[in-house]
Design a protein around this motif. Structure first.
Motif, PDB file in Angstrom:
ATOM      1  N   LEU A 310       0.831  -1.216  -0.142  1.00  0.00           N
ATOM      2  CA  LEU A 310      -0.015  -0.046   0.065  1.00  0.00           C
ATOM      3  C   LEU A 310       0.862   1.226   0.045  1.00  0.00           C
ATOM      4  O   LEU A 310       0.570   2.494  -0.785  1.00  0.00           O
ATOM      5  N   GLN A 311       1.886   1.397   0.746  1.00  0.00           N
ATOM      6  CA  GLN A 311       2.871   2.274   0.740  1.00  0.00           C
ATOM      7  C   GLN A 311       3.906   2.584  -0.294  1.00  0.00           C
ATOM      8  O   GLN A 311       4.143   3.659  -0.766  1.00  0.00           O
ATOM      9  N   GLU A 312       4.714   1.385  -0.636  1.00  0.00           N
ATOM     10  CA  GLU A 312       5.544   1.372  -1.834  1.00  0.00           C
ATOM     11  C   GLU A 312       5.193   1.392  -3.162  1.00  0.00           C
ATOM     12  O   GLU A 312       5.796   2.049  -3.916  1.00  0.00           O
ATOM     13  N   VAL A 313       4.005   0.577  -3.308  1.00  0.00           N
ATOM     14  CA  VAL A 313       3.493   0.563  -4.706  1.00  0.00           C
ATOM     15  C   VAL A 313       2.381   1.668  -5.065  1.00  0.00           C
ATOM     16  O   VAL A 313       2.533   2.221  -6.010  1.00  0.00           O
ATOM     17  N   LEU A 314       1.493   1.479  -3.994  1.00  0.00           N
ATOM     18  CA  LEU A 314       0.194   2.567  -4.358  1.00  0.00           C
ATOM     19  C   LEU A 314       0.496   4.005  -3.806  1.00  0.00           C
ATOM     20  O   LEU A 314      -0.183   4.900  -4.072  1.00  0.00           O
ATOM     21  N   GLY A 315       1.583   4.081  -3.031  1.00  0.00           N
ATOM     22  CA  GLY A 315       2.000   5.525  -2.679  1.00  0.00           C
ATOM     23  C   GLY A 315       0.895   6.111  -1.512  1.00  0.00           C
ATOM     24  O   GLY A 315       0.992   7.169  -1.315  1.00  0.00           O
ATOM     25  N   GLY A 360      -8.524 -18.534   3.533  1.00  0.00           N
ATOM     26  CA  GLY A 360      -7.568 -18.699   2.239  1.00  0.00           C
ATOM     27  C   GLY A 360      -8.432 -18.415   0.952  1.00  0.00           C
ATOM     28  O   GLY A 360      -7.511 -17.958   0.131  1.00  0.00           O
ATOM     29  N   ALA A 361      -9.568 -18.194   0.868  1.00  0.00           N
ATOM     30  CA  ALA A 361     -10.443 -17.899  -0.379  1.00  0.00           C
ATOM     31  C   ALA A 361     -10.177 -16.573  -0.651  1.00  0.00           C
ATOM     32  O   ALA A 361      -9.882 -16.076  -1.764  1.00  0.00           O
ATOM     33  N   PHE A 362     -10.141 -15.709   0.404  1.00  0.00           N
ATOM     34  CA  PHE A 362     -10.128 -14.139   0.090  1.00  0.00           C
ATOM     35  C   PHE A 362      -8.708 -13.728  -0.038  1.00  0.00           C
ATOM     36  O   PHE A 362      -8.352 -12.759  -0.635  1.00  0.00           O
ATOM     37  N   GLY A 363      -7.967 -14.744   0.435  1.00  0.00           N
ATOM     38  CA  GLY A 363      -6.477 -14.566   0.058  1.00  0.00           C
ATOM     39  C   GLY A 363      -6.136 -14.825  -1.410  1.00  0.00           C
ATOM     40  O   GLY A 363      -5.420 -14.034  -2.092  1.00  0.00           O
ATOM     41  N   VAL A 364      -6.904 -15.618  -1.988  1.00  0.00           N
ATOM     42  CA  VAL A 364      -6.848 -15.900  -3.463  1.00  0.00           C
ATOM     43  C   VAL A 364      -7.407 -14.611  -4.145  1.00  0.00           C
ATOM     44  O   VAL A 364      -6.671 -13.922  -5.364  1.00  0.00           O
ATOM     45  N   ALA A 365      -8.304 -14.147  -3.691  1.00  0.00           N
ATOM     46  CA  ALA A 365      -8.997 -12.676  -4.193  1.00  0.00           C
ATOM     47  C   ALA A 365      -7.867 -11.432  -4.293  1.00  0.00           C
ATOM     48  O   ALA A 365      -7.878 -10.931  -5.482  1.00  0.00           O
ATOM     49  N   LEU A 366      -6.780 -11.654  -3.509  1.00  0.00           N
ATOM     50  CA  LEU A 366      -5.969 -10.626  -3.328  1.00  0.00           C
ATOM     51  C   LEU A 366      -4.975 -10.710  -4.339  1.00  0.00           C
ATOM     52  O   LEU A 366      -4.032  -9.976  -4.672  1.00  0.00           O
ATOM     53  N   LEU A 367      -4.815 -11.939  -5.043  1.00  0.00           N
ATOM     54  CA  LEU A 367      -4.142 -11.985  -6.392  1.00  0.00           C
ATOM     55  C   LEU A 367      -4.104 -11.275  -7.578  1.00  0.00           C
ATOM     56  O   LEU A 367      -3.458 -11.002  -8.366  1.00  0.00           O
ATOM     57  N   PHE A 368      -5.502 -10.593  -7.508  1.00  0.00           N
ATOM     58  CA  PHE A 368      -5.693  -9.781  -8.541  1.00  0.00           C
ATOM     59  C   PHE A 368      -5.578  -8.147  -8.432  1.00  0.00           C
ATOM     60  O   PHE A 368      -5.761  -7.404  -9.323  1.00  0.00           O
ATOM     61  N   LEU A 369      -4.698  -8.045  -7.149  1.00  0.00           N
ATOM     62  CA  LEU A 369      -4.140  -6.572  -7.131  1.00  0.00           C
ATOM     63  C   LEU A 369      -3.112  -6.082  -8.122  1.00  0.00           C
ATOM     64  O   LEU A 369      -2.305  -7.078  -8.613  1.00  0.00           O
ATOM     65  N   ASN A 370      -3.006  -4.808  -8.218  1.00  0.00           N
ATOM     66  CA  ASN A 370      -2.080  -4.761  -9.385  1.00  0.00           C
ATOM     67  C   ASN A 370      -1.691  -3.149  -8.990  1.00  0.00           C
ATOM     68  O   ASN A 370      -1.668  -2.729  -7.546  1.00  0.00           O
ATOM     69  N   ALA A 371      -0.583  -2.125  -9.914  1.00  0.00           N
ATOM     70  CA  ALA A 371      -0.236  -1.144  -9.386  1.00  0.00           C
ATOM     71  C   ALA A 371      -1.158   0.184  -9.340  1.00  0.00           C
ATOM     72  O   ALA A 371      -0.958   1.312  -9.226  1.00  0.00           O
ATOM     73  N   HIS A 372      -2.486   0.060 -10.074  1.00  0.00           N
ATOM     74  CA  HIS A 372      -3.337   1.118  -9.845  1.00  0.00           C
ATOM     75  C   HIS A 372      -4.109   1.373  -8.688  1.00  0.00           C
ATOM     76  O   HIS A 372      -4.297   0.533  -7.784  1.00  0.00           O
ATOM     77  N   TRP A 374      -6.770   2.102  -7.879  1.00  0.00           N
ATOM     78  CA  TRP A 374      -8.155   1.407  -7.382  1.00  0.00           C
ATOM     79  C   TRP A 374      -8.050   0.125  -6.601  1.00  0.00           C
ATOM     80  O   TRP A 374      -8.828  -0.224  -5.799  1.00  0.00           O
ATOM     81  N   SER A 375      -6.895  -0.712  -6.777  1.00  0.00           N
ATOM     82  CA  SER A 375      -6.501  -1.952  -6.073  1.00  0.00           C
ATOM     83  C   SER A 375      -6.746  -1.614  -4.331  1.00  0.00           C
ATOM     84  O   SER A 375      -7.115  -2.564  -3.683  1.00  0.00           O
ATOM     85  N   VAL A 376      -6.642  -0.524  -3.830  1.00  0.00           N
ATOM     86  CA  VAL A 376      -7.002  -0.037  -2.468  1.00  0.00           C
ATOM     87  C   VAL A 376      -8.442  -0.518  -2.052  1.00  0.00           C
ATOM     88  O   VAL A 376      -8.497  -1.175  -0.846  1.00  0.00           O
ATOM     89  N   TRP A 377      -9.290  -0.425  -2.937  1.00  0.00           N
ATOM     90  CA  TRP A 377     -10.719  -0.879  -2.601  1.00  0.00           C
ATOM     91  C   TRP A 377     -10.694  -2.376  -2.549  1.00  0.00           C
ATOM     92  O   TRP A 377     -11.322  -3.055  -1.613  1.00  0.00           O
ATOM     93  N   LEU A 378      -9.856  -3.343  -3.631  1.00  0.00           N
ATOM     94  CA  LEU A 378      -9.746  -4.875  -3.472  1.00  0.00           C
ATOM     95  C   LEU A 378      -9.193  -5.175  -2.116  1.00  0.00           C
ATOM     96  O   LEU A 378      -9.555  -6.143  -1.605  1.00  0.00           O
ATOM     97  N   VAL A 379      -8.111  -4.572  -1.743  1.00  0.00           N
ATOM     98  CA  VAL A 379      -7.313  -4.856  -0.471  1.00  0.00           C
ATOM     99  C   VAL A 379      -8.401  -4.630   0.550  1.00  0.00           C
ATOM    100  O   VAL A 379      -8.298  -5.517   1.451  1.00  0.00           O
ATOM    101  N   THR A 380      -8.870  -3.455   0.704  1.00  0.00           N
ATOM    102  CA  THR A 380      -9.880  -3.242   1.958  1.00  0.00           C
ATOM    103  C   THR A 380     -10.898  -4.396   2.175  1.00  0.00           C
ATOM    104  O   THR A 380     -10.991  -4.622   3.335  1.00  0.00           O
ATOM    105  N   LEU A 443       5.678  -5.709  -6.247  1.00  0.00           N
ATOM    106  CA  LEU A 443       4.373  -6.147  -6.649  1.00  0.00           C
ATOM    107  C   LEU A 443       4.314  -7.473  -6.998  1.00  0.00           C
ATOM    108  O   LEU A 443       3.401  -8.274  -6.516  1.00  0.00           O
ATOM    109  N   SER A 444       5.521  -8.021  -7.695  1.00  0.00           N
ATOM    110  CA  SER A 444       5.740  -9.424  -8.043  1.00  0.00           C
ATOM    111  C   SER A 444       5.706 -10.298  -6.701  1.00  0.00           C
ATOM    112  O   SER A 444       5.119 -11.188  -6.651  1.00  0.00           O
ATOM    113  N   GLY A 445       6.435  -9.840  -5.820  1.00  0.00           N
ATOM    114  CA  GLY A 445       6.753 -10.673  -4.753  1.00  0.00           C
ATOM    115  C   GLY A 445       5.641 -10.554  -3.721  1.00  0.00           C
ATOM    116  O   GLY A 445       5.588 -11.621  -3.130  1.00  0.00           O
TER     117      GLY A 445
END
Length: 492
Positions: A310-315, A360-372, A374-380, A443-445
């Protein structure tokens, strides 16, 4: 006046929460408040200092490498002595030891607040950790022996688990706010205030409890298990910052495993073991603690890597990151109110499996995050929902492990529960979290860590479902705590 059940000739006092009324009495609520406030205070201590470390280091003249000890000085005694103090409470009085731990924690927090150099601060942190190692197992065993097994205990453990989970989250947010507004010392001062508020209330409310026929303390077992846990926690907390290549990390890791192996040998040969091996072979204890280990280690890893993301990729700023995890805390409170109801209908072991699967299932959902952004809403959303299942796993694994255990062994059982919690929090980040920081691409890590994290949680859910499937319900069925017979692992 406190209830005394310390002698065999005393008239037994019924556990609280056994009245016909479905509601807790005022006294029940006050007892629960004292025990939960103490657990919340310790949970707060695990995270409240993290964001204050750079400011603290500059003020006290601690180098960046030395700042690791601000965390390690607390983690070593708080994890290493849990089993020992849980058993001492069983033998010599849980209430007495709990009050001693509170007093020690209060004094340590005052010392850390007014520390004048690194040595005095680290001494305060180590004393806090030792106080926590007393408070957590004795407080949990007081709760499980005070509230009768069934709906009363389910509700009490649900509230306790919620506040512990909330304490970790609030600690991150409160640490940043307090440090910015009042300086790093206010984070330690907050803990001192908590302890000094709870301490005067506890003596007149908490009932005493201990094993009537007191066996001798297993000294060889105490030495080997405490030394083993201290060595492992040191190795893992150090590896989280410096990797596993350091000679002292390798040496203490080997020493820890060797001491724990020696502990198993000692316990198999002594008449009064610190940890009963038959207890460890109970299906509920073995598989329940595996669930606790996985849920704590994997969720702490998720929070760690997402904080960096959240801090290093999304700023995002530290404050905005705190708000994201603040939503997680709110959802944990909601889960804490709902989980006991589901446990009363379905049983703790089923809720444990479902909760791990959900995490675990919602952990899988987090695999769709990216550098945009809007991913903050997915994370939240994903982290908040995963946290609801995480809280369900915390409550249900504690109930699974302690249900059906005799009162004279509750300190040991809750010591195992809390040791699992501490080890879980300790091992997740060094084992998986470092992959995100050493991969070259954060991000990849992060995605790699989240994928491994989700896979481990889902695999654990499947294993625990299989491991507990042969456990027969005890007594009147799997209502209330969902107690399962203490059937040895590997039977049938």
């Amino acid at each position: 006046m406190a209830i005394d059940t310390t002698t065999e000739t005393a008239t037994p006092t019924p556990p609280l929460g056994t009245s016909r009324s479905p509601r807790m009495s005022t006294r029940d609520k006050l007892v629960l408040f004292v025990l939960c406030a103490a657990q919340f205070m310790v949970a707060l201590d695990f995270s409240v200092l993290n964001v204050a470390l750079p400011v603290l280091g500059a003020d006290l003249g601690m180098s960046p490498s030395a700042l690791q000890w601000a965390v390690t000085a607390f983690a070593l005694p708080s994890g290493g002595f849990l089993l020992l103090f849980g058993r001492i409470g069983d033998l010599y009085g849980r209430r007495k030891l709990f009050l001693t731990g509170l007093a020690l924690f209060a004094a340590a927090s005052v010392l850390a607040t007014f520390a004048w150099d690194p040595a005095s601060f680290l001494t305060g942190r180590a004393m806090q950790g030792l106080g926590a190692a007393v408070i957590v197992p004795t407080g949990m065993s007081l709760l499980t022996t005070t509230f009768a097994e069934g709906p009363a205990r389910d509700r009490a453990l649900g509230i306790s688990g919620t506040l512990m989970s909330l304490g970790f989250t609030i600690g991150v947010v409160a640490g940043g706010v307090l440090t910015d507004a009042l300086g790093w010392r206010s984070t330690m001062g907050l803990l001192a205030v908590f302890a000094l508020v709870v301490l005067p209330l506890a003596p007149g409310l908490l009932p005493e409890s201990r094993t009537p026929n007191r066996p001798h303390l297993d000294v060889p077992g105490a030495i080997t298990v405490t030394g083993g846990l201290l060595s492992l926690i040191y190795a893992l907390t150090t590896a989280a910052d410096d990797g596993f290549a350091r000679a002292d990390v390798i040496a203490t890791l080997i020493a820890g495993l060797a001491l724990l192996a020696a502990f198993a040998v000692v316990e198999s040969r002594t008449e009064s073991p610190l940890v009963s091996l038959p207890m460890l072979r109970r299906r509920t204890v073995a598989w329940g603690n595996l669930g606790g280990l996985v849920t704590f280690s994997m969720m702490s890893t998720v929070v760690f890597v997402l904080t960096l993301y959240l801090q290093e990729v999304l700023g995002l700023s530290a404050w905005e990151t705190g708000l994201v995890f603040g939503v997680q805390g709110v959802m944990s409170v909601l889960a804490g109110s709902l989980t006991p109801r589901f446990i009363s209908r379905l049983g703790a072991r089923r809720i444990l499996v479902v909760s791990l699967a959900g995490q675990g299932a919602f952990g899988v959902a987090l695999l769709f995050l990216n550098a945009h952004v809007w991913s903050v809403w997915l994370v939240t959303a994903a982290v908040s929902l995963a946290s609801m299942f995480h809280l369900g796993a915390i409550i249900s694994y504690g109930l699974t492990v302690t249900s059906g255990v005799p009162d004279e062994e509750q300190g040991l059982a809750t010591g195992l529960v809390t040791s699992t919690q501490q080890v879980g929090i300790t091992i997740g980040i060094p084992l998986l979290g470092v992959l995100a920081t050493t991969s070259g691409d954060l991000l990849s890590g992060t995605r790699t860590v989240l994928a491994l994290d989700a896979a481990i949680v889902l695999a654990a859910a499947a294993l625990i479902a299989v491991g507990l499937r042969t456990g027969r319900t005890a007594g009147s069925g799997e209502s209330g705590s969902g107690a399962v017979e203490a059937e040895p692992v590997g039977s049938r």
